[in-house]
Design a protein around this motif. Sequence first.
Motif, mmCIF file in Angstrom:
data_model
loop_
_atom_site.group_PDB
_atom_site.id
_atom_site.type_symbol
_atom_site.label_atom_id
_atom_site.label_comp_id
_atom_site.label_asym_id
_atom_site.label_seq_id
_atom_site.Cartn_x
_atom_site.Cartn_y
_atom_site.Cartn_z
ATOM 1 N N THR A 247 48.275 36.496 43.579
ATOM 2 C CA THR A 247 47.633 36.778 42.239
ATOM 3 C C THR A 247 46.264 37.021 42.082
ATOM 4 O OG1 THR A 247 47.322 34.360 41.851
ATOM 5 C CG2 THR A 247 49.352 35.216 41.106
ATOM 6 N N HIS A 248 45.505 37.406 43.593
ATOM 7 C CA HIS A 248 44.174 37.686 43.673
ATOM 8 C C HIS A 248 43.747 38.877 42.709
ATOM 9 C CE1 HIS A 248 40.448 37.001 45.577
ATOM 10 N NE2 HIS A 248 40.196 38.454 45.933
ATOM 11 N N LYS A 249 42.837 38.567 41.765
ATOM 12 C CA LYS A 249 42.171 39.768 41.142
ATOM 13 C C LYS A 249 40.849 39.663 41.144
ATOM 14 C CE LYS A 249 42.514 37.331 36.628
ATOM 15 N NZ LYS A 249 42.611 37.544 35.095
ATOM 16 N N HIS A 250 40.194 39.010 41.606
ATOM 17 C CA HIS A 250 38.471 39.054 41.439
ATOM 18 C C HIS A 250 37.998 39.731 43.061
ATOM 19 C CE1 HIS A 250 38.291 36.985 37.777
ATOM 20 N NE2 HIS A 250 39.382 36.041 38.274
ATOM 21 N N LEU A 251 36.971 40.651 42.584
ATOM 22 C CA LEU A 251 36.236 41.166 43.605
ATOM 23 C C LEU A 251 34.544 40.973 43.501
ATOM 24 C CD1 LEU A 251 37.531 44.638 44.289
ATOM 25 C CD2 LEU A 251 37.825 42.712 45.746
#
Length: 426
Positions: A247-251
């Motif tokens: 569920t990784h969504k941040h950069l």
Amino acid sequence: MESSRNRDHVSLEITEEDEKLALSIKDKMENVSLSHCICKVPEKLFKDNEDMYFPKLVAIGPFHHDDHPLNATKDQKWRYLNTLLNRQPNVEACLNNCVIALKESEAKVRKCYGEKINLNSDDLVTLMLVDGCFIIELLLKFSMKSLRRRDDLFFKSKDTFFRLRCDVFLLENQIPFFILRRLFDIVPIPSQCTQSLIELALSFFKRMIPGDVQALQGKSNQDHCHLLDLVHNCYLPTYLEVHSKGTHKHLHSTTKLQSEGIGFSKAKTESLLDINFVLGVIKIPPLKVHDYTEITFRNLIALENCYVDRSKHVTSYVFLMGSLIQSENDVRMLYRAGILTNGLERKEEIIGLFNKVRVDVDANDYYYKGLCEQVKEYKRSIFKKIKDSYSKTHLAVAWFSLAVLFLVLTFIGTMFSILSFTLHHV
């Protein structure tokens, strides 16, 4: 072999009952797909930004038809209707055909709106007729300057036309696209017009659509709920979504990512949303920020939030770009990479844009979560290589130091042996 081939082809007689069933199924499909496709913008989106969602010049459809400030342009819409229908001698026949077609579609029209329409049958048909023909005539006038009058209110100044185009684009200011299609097939279209309804609409909204509008026409030859949905379909990515397990969504921001070994370059693709990650480089199509950008993003995002099961492609794009653009240094770097085509002269506006259009998206709906995981894995592999290299270097230094120490000790031992031998034989 021939008899086998004959057995594969069975002749069926289509009865009147079968045709009725097929039409009933077709109507059911259309009604479900169009149900509540035009809805009101949630308050959490429009709060303190009403100008981005509500019409200021002209009302289209039932949501704002009674707004008092918009009454001034009602007569102009009727003039457009009159101009359009009077291009053929028998106006009454054309008008009758329009009314009949709209009466037949009334039930379907009501299902298209997410709010109950408090208009009787005649008023709703009149509204669809005036607004639908107004849009068709507007598209024709935009495409062919010879059709415009010198005193036309909507083409009098750039500011007025800017607001008009924005109003026709708004989610709450839409009528069903099938109504425009039906009217376009009935009303008299000037002989010099060789464009289809979709081509006219794409030309009118070309400032809201990135890329080559002509190249997108084939992509847009499908069913659309309304004009905003037509533009939204032009934004859909052509790349398959990268598979993701998490569920990784941040950069991090652009400058932070570059300091971590991630590069950026301009992508040459059909869609603004075609972003991918290849060999340590995030490839992003060029974006030109202009006066229409904010209102375009906001209403496309509002459209995506109308449906629980609708893809959140534009929402995902704005979320990703908002993560990448946090400072003037981020803008400069993306400008040098050719990703922001007007970054330096509008850097503050670009930063402000993604700060104002602040959106969140559930990880399950986030189109770029696979890309984010690719970046995360790449950074992890770089860190591992650096760590392994450091460990190997550290070990080599240790062995080298021991070797030097051994040589020094050996040299010292040899010197002591020589001195001892010399002293005993003097």
